[in-house]
Structures are given as C-alpha cells and as structure tokens.
Motif scaffolding. Sequence first.
Motif, PDB file in Angstrom:
ATOM      1  N   MET A 139       0.865  -1.186   0.000  1.00  0.00           N
ATOM      2  CA  MET A 139       0.000   0.000   0.000  1.00  0.00           C
ATOM      3  C   MET A 139       0.896   1.229   0.000  1.00  0.00           C
ATOM      4  SD  MET A 139      -2.646   1.526   2.896  1.00  0.00           S
ATOM      5  CE  MET A 139      -4.039   0.435   2.601  1.00  0.00           C
ATOM      6  N   ALA A 140       0.632   2.148  -0.925  1.00  0.00           N
ATOM      7  CA  ALA A 140       1.326   3.438  -0.943  1.00  0.00           C
ATOM      8  C   ALA A 140       0.274   4.534  -0.959  1.00  0.00           C
ATOM      9  CB  ALA A 140       2.225   3.540  -2.168  1.00  0.00           C
ATOM     10  N   ILE A 141       0.484   5.550  -0.132  1.00  0.00           N
ATOM     11  CA  ILE A 141      -0.467   6.669  -0.022  1.00  0.00           C
ATOM     12  C   ILE A 141       0.260   7.951  -0.357  1.00  0.00           C
ATOM     13  CG2 ILE A 141      -1.992   7.949   1.530  1.00  0.00           C
ATOM     14  CD1 ILE A 141      -2.305   5.408   3.179  1.00  0.00           C
ATOM     15  N   LYS A 142      -0.349   8.744  -1.211  1.00  0.00           N
ATOM     16  CA  LYS A 142       0.207  10.038  -1.598  1.00  0.00           C
ATOM     17  C   LYS A 142      -0.797  11.127  -1.217  1.00  0.00           C
ATOM     18  CE  LYS A 142       2.256  10.287  -5.605  1.00  0.00           C
ATOM     19  NZ  LYS A 142       3.664  10.499  -5.180  1.00  0.00           N
ATOM     20  N   LEU A 143      -0.452  11.907  -0.183  1.00  0.00           N
ATOM     21  CA  LEU A 143      -1.277  13.063   0.170  1.00  0.00           C
ATOM     22  C   LEU A 143      -1.007  14.177  -0.833  1.00  0.00           C
ATOM     23  CD1 LEU A 143      -1.021  13.270   4.075  1.00  0.00           C
ATOM     24  CD2 LEU A 143      -2.419  11.778   2.648  1.00  0.00           C
ATOM     25  N   GLN A 161       3.063  14.303   0.004  1.00  0.00           N
ATOM     26  CA  GLN A 161       3.605  13.574   1.147  1.00  0.00           C
ATOM     27  C   GLN A 161       3.276  12.100   0.935  1.00  0.00           C
ATOM     28  OE1 GLN A 161       5.447  14.400   4.133  1.00  0.00           O
ATOM     29  NE2 GLN A 161       5.547  12.169   4.095  1.00  0.00           N
ATOM     30  N   ASP A 162       4.305  11.267   0.763  1.00  0.00           N
ATOM     31  CA  ASP A 162       4.099   9.852   0.489  1.00  0.00           C
ATOM     32  C   ASP A 162       4.330   9.003   1.731  1.00  0.00           C
ATOM     33  OD1 ASP A 162       3.710  10.612  -2.113  1.00  0.00           O
ATOM     34  OD2 ASP A 162       5.439   9.550  -2.941  1.00  0.00           O
ATOM     35  N   PHE A 163       3.542   7.928   1.845  1.00  0.00           N
ATOM     36  CA  PHE A 163       3.753   6.887   2.846  1.00  0.00           C
ATOM     37  C   PHE A 163       3.754   5.545   2.112  1.00  0.00           C
ATOM     38  CE2 PHE A 163       1.585  10.340   5.125  1.00  0.00           C
ATOM     39  CZ  PHE A 163       2.469  10.571   6.168  1.00  0.00           C
ATOM     40  N   VAL A 164       4.809   4.748   2.309  1.00  0.00           N
ATOM     41  CA  VAL A 164       4.993   3.495   1.571  1.00  0.00           C
ATOM     42  C   VAL A 164       5.064   2.333   2.559  1.00  0.00           C
ATOM     43  CG1 VAL A 164       6.489   2.256  -0.045  1.00  0.00           C
ATOM     44  CG2 VAL A 164       6.231   4.738  -0.247  1.00  0.00           C
ATOM     45  N   MET A 165       4.251   1.287   2.312  1.00  0.00           N
ATOM     46  CA  MET A 165       4.124   0.183   3.268  1.00  0.00           C
ATOM     47  C   MET A 165       3.971  -1.156   2.556  1.00  0.00           C
ATOM     48  SD  MET A 165       1.232   2.181   5.427  1.00  0.00           S
ATOM     49  CE  MET A 165       0.796   3.090   3.936  1.00  0.00           C
ATOM     50  N   PHE A 166       4.219  -2.248   3.284  1.00  0.00           N
ATOM     51  CA  PHE A 166       3.752  -3.544   2.820  1.00  0.00           C
ATOM     52  C   PHE A 166       3.295  -4.381   4.000  1.00  0.00           C
ATOM     53  CE2 PHE A 166       7.491  -5.442   4.270  1.00  0.00           C
ATOM     54  CZ  PHE A 166       7.926  -6.581   3.597  1.00  0.00           C
ATOM     55  N   ASN A 167       2.688  -5.558   3.691  1.00  0.00           N
ATOM     56  CA  ASN A 167       1.868  -6.239   4.697  1.00  0.00           C
ATOM     57  C   ASN A 167       2.661  -7.203   5.574  1.00  0.00           C
ATOM     58  OD1 ASN A 167       2.282  -8.047   2.546  1.00  0.00           O
ATOM     59  ND2 ASN A 167       0.429  -9.194   3.025  1.00  0.00           N
ATOM     60  N   PHE A 341       5.981   6.690  -6.137  1.00  0.00           N
ATOM     61  CA  PHE A 341       5.888   6.829  -4.685  1.00  0.00           C
ATOM     62  C   PHE A 341       7.280   6.676  -4.098  1.00  0.00           C
ATOM     63  CE2 PHE A 341       1.695   5.419  -5.974  1.00  0.00           C
ATOM     64  CZ  PHE A 341       0.832   6.165  -5.186  1.00  0.00           C
ATOM     65  N   ASN A 342       7.607   7.548  -3.177  1.00  0.00           N
ATOM     66  CA  ASN A 342       8.918   7.543  -2.551  1.00  0.00           C
ATOM     67  C   ASN A 342       8.762   8.111  -1.151  1.00  0.00           C
ATOM     68  OD1 ASN A 342      11.618   8.176  -1.720  1.00  0.00           O
ATOM     69  ND2 ASN A 342      12.265   8.333  -3.853  1.00  0.00           N
ATOM     70  N   PRO A 343       9.206   7.414  -0.117  1.00  0.00           N
ATOM     71  CA  PRO A 343       9.049   7.949   1.243  1.00  0.00           C
ATOM     72  C   PRO A 343       9.775   9.270   1.464  1.00  0.00           C
ATOM     73  CG  PRO A 343      10.469   6.021   1.245  1.00  0.00           C
ATOM     74  CD  PRO A 343       9.868   6.110  -0.116  1.00  0.00           C
ATOM     75  N   TRP A 344      10.677   9.650   0.511  1.00  0.00           N
ATOM     76  CA  TRP A 344      11.372  10.937   0.604  1.00  0.00           C
ATOM     77  C   TRP A 344      10.591  12.056  -0.080  1.00  0.00           C
ATOM     78  CZ3 TRP A 344      15.799  11.785   3.427  1.00  0.00           C
ATOM     79  CH2 TRP A 344      16.406  10.647   3.965  1.00  0.00           C
ATOM     80  N   HIS A 345       9.457  11.736  -0.695  1.00  0.00           N
ATOM     81  CA  HIS A 345       8.552  12.780  -1.178  1.00  0.00           C
ATOM     82  C   HIS A 345       7.750  13.272   0.024  1.00  0.00           C
ATOM     83  CE1 HIS A 345       8.403  10.844  -5.477  1.00  0.00           C
ATOM     84  NE2 HIS A 345       9.499  11.559  -5.277  1.00  0.00           N
ATOM     85  N   GLY A 346       8.235  14.275   0.708  1.00  0.00           N
ATOM     86  CA  GLY A 346       7.493  14.719   1.875  1.00  0.00           C
ATOM     87  C   GLY A 346       8.228  15.754   2.698  1.00  0.00           C
ATOM     88  N   GLU A 349       9.417  16.957   8.671  1.00  0.00           N
ATOM     89  CA  GLU A 349       8.824  16.407   9.903  1.00  0.00           C
ATOM     90  C   GLU A 349       8.566  14.902   9.797  1.00  0.00           C
ATOM     91  OE1 GLU A 349       7.494  20.751   9.785  1.00  0.00           O
ATOM     92  OE2 GLU A 349       7.880  19.109   8.370  1.00  0.00           O
ATOM     93  N   HIS A 350       8.546  14.372   8.559  1.00  0.00           N
ATOM     94  CA  HIS A 350       8.333  12.939   8.337  1.00  0.00           C
ATOM     95  C   HIS A 350       9.573  12.286   7.725  1.00  0.00           C
ATOM     96  CE1 HIS A 350       4.067  13.413   9.240  1.00  0.00           C
ATOM     97  NE2 HIS A 350       4.021  14.418   8.384  1.00  0.00           N
ATOM     98  N   ARG A 351      10.755  12.834   7.987  1.00  0.00           N
ATOM     99  CA  ARG A 351      11.966  12.372   7.317  1.00  0.00           C
ATOM    100  C   ARG A 351      12.214  10.888   7.577  1.00  0.00           C
ATOM    101  NH1 ARG A 351      17.367  11.832   8.555  1.00  0.00           N
ATOM    102  NH2 ARG A 351      17.105  12.696  10.649  1.00  0.00           N
ATOM    103  N   PRO A 352      12.433  10.098   6.501  1.00  0.00           N
ATOM    104  CA  PRO A 352      12.809   8.694   6.682  1.00  0.00           C
ATOM    105  C   PRO A 352      14.188   8.595   7.329  1.00  0.00           C
ATOM    106  CG  PRO A 352      12.033   9.122   4.433  1.00  0.00           C
ATOM    107  CD  PRO A 352      12.240  10.452   5.082  1.00  0.00           C
ATOM    108  N   ILE A 353      14.381   7.625   8.202  1.00  0.00           N
ATOM    109  CA  ILE A 353      15.668   7.426   8.857  1.00  0.00           C
ATOM    110  C   ILE A 353      16.054   5.944   8.765  1.00  0.00           C
ATOM    111  CG2 ILE A 353      15.506   9.404  10.412  1.00  0.00           C
ATOM    112  CD1 ILE A 353      14.495   7.557  12.597  1.00  0.00           C
ATOM    113  N   GLY A 354      17.332   5.663   8.926  1.00  0.00           N
ATOM    114  CA  GLY A 354      17.831   4.297   8.855  1.00  0.00           C
ATOM    115  C   GLY A 354      18.341   3.942   7.467  1.00  0.00           C
ATOM    116  N   GLY A 355      19.207   2.916   7.417  1.00  0.00           N
ATOM    117  CA  GLY A 355      19.885   2.561   6.181  1.00  0.00           C
ATOM    118  C   GLY A 355      18.968   2.187   5.043  1.00  0.00           C
TER     119      GLY A 355
END
Length: 383
Positions: A139-143, A161-167, A341-346, A349-355
Amino acid sequence: MLIRFWLWLGRVLVKSSLVLLVVGLGGWLLGEAYYGWKFSGPAPTEEVVPADEAAQTRAIIDDAIRIVEQHRDNTRVLRDAHAKAHGCVKAEVTVLPDIDSGLRAGVFAEPGKTWNAVMRLSNGNGFPQFDSAPDARGMAIKLLDVPGEKLMKSPTHANEQDFVMFNHPVFFVRDVAEYRQNFNAQANGEKVRAFFPGWDPRSWEVRHLIIALKTLAPAPDSPIDATYSSIAPYKLGLANIKYRVIPDPQSCPPYQLPEQNTALPNFLRNALYQQLSLDRVPACFAFQVQQQNAEHYMPIEDTSVEWDEAISPFVTVARIKVPAQDFDSREQNLACDNLSFNPWHGLAEHRPIGGINRLRKAVYEAVSAYRHERNGASDATRP
C-alpha cells in the motif's frame, strides 16, 4: 526374520525421531536465548551510516536496473518491485480531532484536517503474476496539495507527502550491505545464495529466510483486508516512529464481500472493484504510529527487528476513507502505472531514517527516472 527387521527398524526410527526432536528443541532454545541477548536494549536514537554505504547503494541501483529490464512487459519497463497494481483509488485522510499533542507534526499538525490522497494497492513481486501466488502486498499513499518545503526538490512532487508500506511488520534484510548481497543474488537468478551466500554457516541468514517465507503469504480476500506496515523508521517531529495502516471496518457501513473466484489471475482487483465500483460501499482504515522506546531494543538501522507493541503500542493518529468510485478505466490504470511513490517525497517532519530508507531515496529515484525515460512517460502525480 522379517518381523524382527521391522521391529528393529521401528526402534531405530523412534530413536532417530527423538534425537531430532531433542536437537531441534535445543537449537530453538539456544536461538531464543541468543536473540534474547542480542536484541536486548538499549538502542541508539540517531542514525549510524557505514563508510561503504554509498558504494553499496550504487551497486544496488545497477542490479535494480537489471531486474526491471529482465521483467519488462514487451517494450514497457515495469517497477523493480510492486509491479502489479490492483488499482489506484482516491482517498481522504483525516487527522483525529483529539490527536495527542505530542504527535501533532507534519501533516498531522492540525487536528481534524482532511487531506485528499491517492492510494495504490499492489502485489510485491517485480513481475506480474496470479494473485493466488504467495507474495507480499503493498500500500502506498500520496497526500496531495501539502504545502511546505519538501525533502526532495523535485517540482513534480513539491506538494506531496508519500507513505509506503507492505503487509509484514519487518523486512527480510537488516541493512544496506545485506540488501546488496541478497538483491545481487536475486538479480543473478541465484535465490538460494540470497540467504546462504557461502559455505560458512556464520554467513547464513536463516532467521531472515524465515521472515521472507512469512512475507510470501497467501493473498487476502481483498487488498483492503490487510494490515500494511512501514517496516523502516521515520521522524514524526522530534520522535522516532514506525507507522502502519490497519482495516477500520467499524468506521464504514457494514459490508460483506461476495465470495471471489481465487483462480482468476486478478481476483484482488476484482474484489476492490466489486466493493467500490459495483456495490458502491466505501472502505475505511486507521493510520497508526508507534514511538521508539530507546531503553529497549527498537533499532533504527535494523529493519528485520520488530518493535515490541507490549512496550510501545501503536496509537491512531488519522482515519482513512476510500469512497465508492470508478477506478478501473484504461486511462486511470495507465496513470496509476506512471505514479511514483517515494518515502522521501514529503516534509522534513516525516523524514525517513535508517539505512534501508537512505537506500530507498537513491534507488526509488533512479529506477523511477529510468522507467519513465524508457517508457516515454512523464512522472505522474495523480491517476
């Protein structure tokens, strides 16, 4: 003579089974003790970037390009993962009116605010296959129309603002170095070497193989019946968090999906179409976040470790409504295919962190640009 032989064979088999049971139980207990020690707290609250991460990332991009070329549909280049969409649908994301003050940041800063969004639901594989095949689901959500300065300076995604997920709650690799080894083996068609790269047992990733096998789960009845997780951590203001989206049927009218023919190749798309387009019944979800408790082992740099909900439970910060709609036209499906979709589109305050998130920034951008160039398509923002 024959009777004595069978009695002897029976004793041997029973003893062998007992030995295997004891050895297996002992191995399991040792594994539990080892990981209980290894995964004890505390955990760092800041990122730790390995010196060779940039080189590893460049090599992964090369492998990703090889994979999209291997999986292209005739002349059309597909995504390197989540190639098959069940549909891109319009959605509304509403921040809770009583959201906790400590979680009011970024797109969740204003209680009661509703954002228009696009949601893409997909299979995880890099090549379209029957929905009945065991696979991850995404599931990917783009605000849309999100003001403010973004982490990536692309004018195409300046208001997103993107949010990227899987199940699945965890990933089957821990960091960029392991991702490189695993991904290279898959690109070379050497799936066994993805988790067993050599004869040295110390290099084997049995625990991560188990995670991968759990990820390749049977399909849900509908893409809206699954829980989707961020896997990797993010910022929410000053806090380190993970997020997930869970079904929230009590917030929508009651609905019973008719039994689907799971032998059909696209039955998950059919299920989505049945509910939203034919029966005209909306779908509802809850958007939740889980805060890092650094006193316990909730690592930023290891995406194969699940943060313990008993220590830090998930908290709902927003409701998502997918209204009844028509979404399955040729034009809409083509626009869906061209969405990036890219978690860095945003927002920061929602910055992705970790390798793994640092890797995503480079790989998603490179593969998206390559895919759109090869397909002669612009990078779309709406279906």
